[in-house]
Design a protein around this motif. Structure first.
Motif, PDB file in Angstrom:
ATOM      1  N   SER A  58       0.831  -1.196   0.000  1.00  0.00           N
ATOM      2  CA  SER A  58       0.000   0.000   0.000  1.00  0.00           C
ATOM      3  C   SER A  58       0.870   1.252   0.000  1.00  0.00           C
ATOM      4  O   SER A  58       1.791   1.385   0.812  1.00  0.00           O
ATOM      5  N   PRO A  96      -4.362  -7.684 -10.641  1.00  0.00           N
ATOM      6  CA  PRO A  96      -5.343  -6.855  -9.947  1.00  0.00           C
ATOM      7  C   PRO A  96      -6.436  -6.393 -10.912  1.00  0.00           C
ATOM      8  O   PRO A  96      -6.185  -6.180 -12.094  1.00  0.00           O
ATOM      9  N   PHE A 153     -10.247  -3.976 -11.342  1.00  0.00           N
ATOM     10  CA  PHE A 153     -10.975  -2.829 -10.825  1.00  0.00           C
ATOM     11  C   PHE A 153     -12.012  -3.300  -9.812  1.00  0.00           C
ATOM     12  O   PHE A 153     -12.485  -4.434  -9.849  1.00  0.00           O
ATOM     13  N   ALA A 154     -12.400  -2.413  -8.923  1.00  0.00           N
ATOM     14  CA  ALA A 154     -13.435  -2.733  -7.946  1.00  0.00           C
ATOM     15  C   ALA A 154     -14.780  -2.842  -8.642  1.00  0.00           C
ATOM     16  O   ALA A 154     -15.058  -2.141  -9.610  1.00  0.00           O
ATOM     17  N   GLN A 155     -15.599  -3.739  -8.148  1.00  0.00           N
ATOM     18  CA  GLN A 155     -16.926  -3.922  -8.723  1.00  0.00           C
ATOM     19  C   GLN A 155     -17.812  -2.754  -8.299  1.00  0.00           C
ATOM     20  O   GLN A 155     -17.792  -2.328  -7.145  1.00  0.00           O
ATOM     21  N   VAL A 156     -18.574  -2.240  -9.235  1.00  0.00           N
ATOM     22  CA  VAL A 156     -19.478  -1.121  -8.960  1.00  0.00           C
ATOM     23  C   VAL A 156     -20.899  -1.582  -9.242  1.00  0.00           C
ATOM     24  O   VAL A 156     -21.176  -2.173 -10.280  1.00  0.00           O
ATOM     25  N   ARG A 157     -21.778  -1.341  -8.283  1.00  0.00           N
ATOM     26  CA  ARG A 157     -23.189  -1.653  -8.468  1.00  0.00           C
ATOM     27  C   ARG A 157     -23.964  -0.352  -8.426  1.00  0.00           C
ATOM     28  O   ARG A 157     -23.720   0.492  -7.575  1.00  0.00           O
ATOM     29  N   PRO A 199     -14.684   2.899   2.238  1.00  0.00           N
ATOM     30  CA  PRO A 199     -14.529   1.789   3.188  1.00  0.00           C
ATOM     31  C   PRO A 199     -14.569   2.221   4.650  1.00  0.00           C
ATOM     32  O   PRO A 199     -15.033   1.495   5.498  1.00  0.00           O
TER      33      PRO A 199
END
Length: 154
Positions: free
Chosen positions: A50, A88, A90-94, A128
């Protein structure tokens, strides 16, 4: 012969862009480093920490970023003595339907008083840490980026 050298020297000194007469030759005293597979894995995993950037890690180890990216490709392909690692993603988007405030009697507060009526182009970003950022369609991208970076920092 000395007269010619003095004339040439005076000529070059009179120019503003004259080069120095001293030439320094730098030779490479060391050979290319031979990196073990364990060292490569260690260096690649440092880029995944990180806050770390591949450029910083490459500088720290004295290697080029091109070599580091080659090792990263090998790492993800499983060529550095470990099972293949999924790259890696991408983050899932809903997208959720807009939330309408619940009808409540006038003397009682709403269930979520911070929920404003849904408007076209409005976004709600839930971070988060629990922070919620709501922006409209006319938000300045640079300003939003500064806010999100500030909220993400500890």
């Amino acid at each position: 012969m000395e007269i010619e050298a003095e004339v040439a020297s005076a000529h070059t000194r009179s120019r503003m862009s004259a080069r120095s007469e001293v030439v320094e030759v730098v030779t490479r005293g060391e050979r290319r480093r031979a990196w073990s597979v364990d060292q490569k894995r260690l260096i690649v995993t440092q880029t995944m920490q990180s806050g770390a950037t591949p450029t910083e890690v490459a500088r720290r180890w004295g290697i080029g970023t091109g070599l580091l990216y080659t090792w990263r490709q090998q790492f993800y392909a499983g060529e550095l003595g470990q099972p293949p690692v999924p790259a890696p993603a991408f983050a899932q988007v809903r997208l959720a339907p807009p939330v309408e405030p619940e009808a409540a009697p006038p003397d009682q507060p709403l269930a979520r008083p911070d929920t404003a009526p849904a408007t076209p182009g409005r976004m709600e970003i839930m971070l988060p840490g629990g922070a919620v950022v709501r922006v409209g369609a006319d938000v300045d991208g640079a300003a939003l980026r500064r806010v999100l970076v500030a909220l993400a920092s500890p």
